[in-house]
Write a protein that holds these residues in place. Structure first.
Motif, PDB file in Angstrom:
ATOM      1  N   MET A   1       0.854  -1.167   0.000  1.00  0.00           N
ATOM      2  CA  MET A   1       0.000   0.000   0.000  1.00  0.00           C
ATOM      3  C   MET A   1       0.900   1.230   0.000  1.00  0.00           C
ATOM      4  O   MET A   1       1.941   1.251   0.612  1.00  0.00           O
ATOM      5  N   SER A  62     -14.364   3.670  -1.846  1.00  0.00           N
ATOM      6  CA  SER A  62     -13.462   2.616  -1.390  1.00  0.00           C
ATOM      7  C   SER A  62     -12.755   1.904  -2.534  1.00  0.00           C
ATOM      8  O   SER A  62     -11.783   1.187  -2.299  1.00  0.00           O
ATOM      9  N   SER A  63     -13.241   2.099  -3.764  1.00  0.00           N
ATOM     10  CA  SER A  63     -12.644   1.416  -4.898  1.00  0.00           C
ATOM     11  C   SER A  63     -12.689   2.323  -6.120  1.00  0.00           C
ATOM     12  O   SER A  63     -13.679   3.014  -6.353  1.00  0.00           O
ATOM     13  N   GLY A  76      -1.848  -1.274  -5.764  1.00  0.00           N
ATOM     14  CA  GLY A  76      -3.200  -1.824  -5.695  1.00  0.00           C
ATOM     15  C   GLY A  76      -4.069  -1.157  -4.642  1.00  0.00           C
ATOM     16  O   GLY A  76      -5.295  -1.278  -4.676  1.00  0.00           O
ATOM     17  N   ARG A  77      -3.441  -0.470  -3.703  1.00  0.00           N
ATOM     18  CA  ARG A  77      -4.185   0.246  -2.654  1.00  0.00           C
ATOM     19  C   ARG A  77      -3.465   1.547  -2.344  1.00  0.00           C
ATOM     20  O   ARG A  77      -2.257   1.647  -2.472  1.00  0.00           O
ATOM     21  N   VAL A  84      -8.381   3.394   3.294  1.00  0.00           N
ATOM     22  CA  VAL A  84      -7.795   2.640   2.199  1.00  0.00           C
ATOM     23  C   VAL A  84      -8.734   2.677   0.989  1.00  0.00           C
ATOM     24  O   VAL A  84      -9.937   2.454   1.117  1.00  0.00           O
ATOM     25  N   ARG A  86      -9.037   0.993  -2.809  1.00  0.00           N
ATOM     26  CA  ARG A  86      -8.536  -0.053  -3.697  1.00  0.00           C
ATOM     27  C   ARG A  86      -8.479   0.505  -5.116  1.00  0.00           C
ATOM     28  O   ARG A  86      -9.445   1.093  -5.598  1.00  0.00           O
ATOM     29  N   ARG A  88      -7.807  -0.310  -9.207  1.00  0.00           N
ATOM     30  CA  ARG A  88      -7.777  -1.372 -10.223  1.00  0.00           C
ATOM     31  C   ARG A  88      -7.716  -0.748 -11.610  1.00  0.00           C
ATOM     32  O   ARG A  88      -8.186   0.351 -11.823  1.00  0.00           O
TER      33      ARG A  88
END
Length: 137
Positions: A1, A62-63, A76-77, A84, A86, A88
């Motif tokens: 991270m 969150s993503s 990736g984070r 945190v 995420r 992608r």
């Protein structure tokens, strides 16, 4: 991270973002929710500014899903404002360059990404045209 560099998390942080009006769209193609003009291809430095400039009602993102072609390598984070996120990549080449923000229990938002190297005039035209862009859900 990776830890995001410290930055003020407010709409005055210098984020270049334009959001469209939220309209109810039942059984219609999903509309683009706005446009974002990052200053660089470094997602770890640009994302904290973007997330800090979003409306509070969007909740905690969150993503994040981003197009592969636009961004320099990233982890990736990412830790943003003690939370945190995420990260992608997508390899889809069929849609315009977008960033997809996901907030559990709140929703999904898709933003067109104006290329960082665009001139101010080009970015203005791009951002003004975002309301006509749709994508399939």
């Amino acid at each position: 991270m990776t830890l995001a560099p410290p930055s003020p998390l407010s709409s005055s942080s210098g984020v270049r973002l334009r959001l469209s009006a939220q309209l109810a769209q039942v059984h219609m193609p999903r509309r683009i929710d706005g446009a974002w003009w990052p200053r660089s291809t470094d997602l770890t430095s640009e994302l904290p500014l973007l997330l800090g400039g979003l409306p509070p009602g969007w909740g905690h993102v969150s993503s994040v899903l981003v197009g592969e072609a636009v961004w320099a390598p990233f982890p990736g984070r990412l830790l943003v404002a003690d939370q945190v996120v995420r990260l992608r990549r997508t390899t889809s080449r069929q849609a315009p360059s977008t960033v997809c923000l996901l907030a559990p229990g709140r929703g999904r938002w898709d933003l067109l990404v104006v290329p960082p190297g665009a001139t101010e005039a080009e970015a203005g035209c791009f951002m003004d045209s975002m309301d006509t862009v749709t994508k399939t859900a």
